[in-house]
Design a protein around this motif. Sequence first.
Motif, short mmCIF file in Angstrom:
data_model
loop_
_atom_site.label_atom_id
_atom_site.label_comp_id
_atom_site.label_asym_id
_atom_site.label_seq_id
_atom_site.Cartn_x
_atom_site.Cartn_y
_atom_site.Cartn_z
N GLU A 120 0.83 -1.18 0.00
CA GLU A 120 0.00 0.00 0.00
C GLU A 120 0.87 1.24 0.00
OE1 GLU A 120 -3.99 -1.50 2.41
OE2 GLU A 120 -2.65 -0.03 3.31
N LYS A 121 0.29 2.36 -0.43
CA LYS A 121 1.03 3.62 -0.38
C LYS A 121 1.36 3.98 1.07
CE LYS A 121 -1.95 6.05 -2.82
NZ LYS A 121 -2.53 7.21 -3.53
N ARG A 122 0.49 3.63 1.98
CA ARG A 122 0.70 3.89 3.40
C ARG A 122 2.00 3.23 3.88
NH1 ARG A 122 -3.14 4.56 7.90
NH2 ARG A 122 -2.10 3.95 9.83
N ASP A 123 2.28 2.01 3.37
CA ASP A 123 3.51 1.31 3.75
C ASP A 123 4.74 2.10 3.32
OD1 ASP A 123 2.04 -0.83 4.82
OD2 ASP A 123 1.92 -1.81 2.87
N LEU A 124 4.65 2.73 2.14
CA LEU A 124 5.79 3.51 1.66
C LEU A 124 6.03 4.76 2.52
CD1 LEU A 124 5.53 3.37 -2.25
CD2 LEU A 124 7.03 2.08 -0.72
N VAL A 125 4.95 5.30 3.10
CA VAL A 125 5.12 6.43 4.03
C VAL A 125 5.97 5.98 5.22
CG1 VAL A 125 3.95 8.06 5.54
CG2 VAL A 125 2.95 7.50 3.32
#
Length: 329
Positions: free
Chosen positions: A128-133
């Motif tokens: 998820e994009k959240r993981d990249l944050v």
Amino acid sequence: MARTNDPGDPLGVGASGAGSREGRPSWAPPVLRGDRMAAGLRTLELEVRGRLDGLLQGNHLGLVPGPGSEPGEARPYQPGDDVRRMDWAVTARTTTPHIRETIADRELETWIVADVSASLDFGTAACEKRDLVVCAAAAVTHLTLGGGNRVGALVSNGAETVRVPARGGRAHARNLVRTIAEMPRAEEGTRGNLAELVDQLRRPPRRRGLAVVVSDFLGDIAWQRPLRGLSGRHDLIGVEVLDPRDVDLPEVGDIVLADPETGRQREVHASAQLRKEFAAAAQQHRGEVARALRQAGAGHLVLRTDSDWIADTVRFVVARKRGWSGAAS
């Protein structure tokens, strides 16, 4: 710029879990949710330390590239010295032109602005994009921590904002990354406000340092003005996290597009014309984001859910070091 019900989505529609590493690329971030959170954060720390260790050694004299800003000793003026550093009081006293040396502040204070609003709870590739944050925050803390440096964070999901005070030490860095990873997911329909979040970092004014803003930068570019204000005092980096479906629609016939921050949905037919128009609009927005970051004086790092995020980070840092070296010379 919306979620899709792509049948080929390996994570499912608006996936809430990235699954295990089986069947995923070796560079994919570890699972950072549920009962695998603790193990995932340990794995992430090992990956970051293993692949980024030593990357910034000798990158600058002090706080940011340059001679520093703290006043030091006065010395006689020499041809080629910056006349803006003239010490007129000493010059008047001695009747000989003098300049004031500056001392590089070797303690860096870094602040991470982490946007984990509803649009980040989405991914159709390795994560998820959240993981990249979370990954970006882990990389920043590792690259800037040490030598008396401190790191803090502002984390917001749109409904709630958490401030982590700037402190040093590896235990604090682990707690900061965990705080971002454990930030509750906002309910659908909750809008994030990146401009307000950046503005919170500007007030009260902080000592000169490094500010890193991590977001997908979707929606209106209302954050440009506060970002410019932030760059007037801090070295600034914008980390843009993207998913393939942010820039390209799949060829799957009828799909439902949804805006997670408003809750609005629309069923459309993914015709060739629609996909072409969507790609053009997405490309235009990405160009506007890049231009806004550039005009704000920020470095621009792009991390994608379908790309090796550590390799992308390394390329960015190496290019930035070359720029620093060129400026110093």
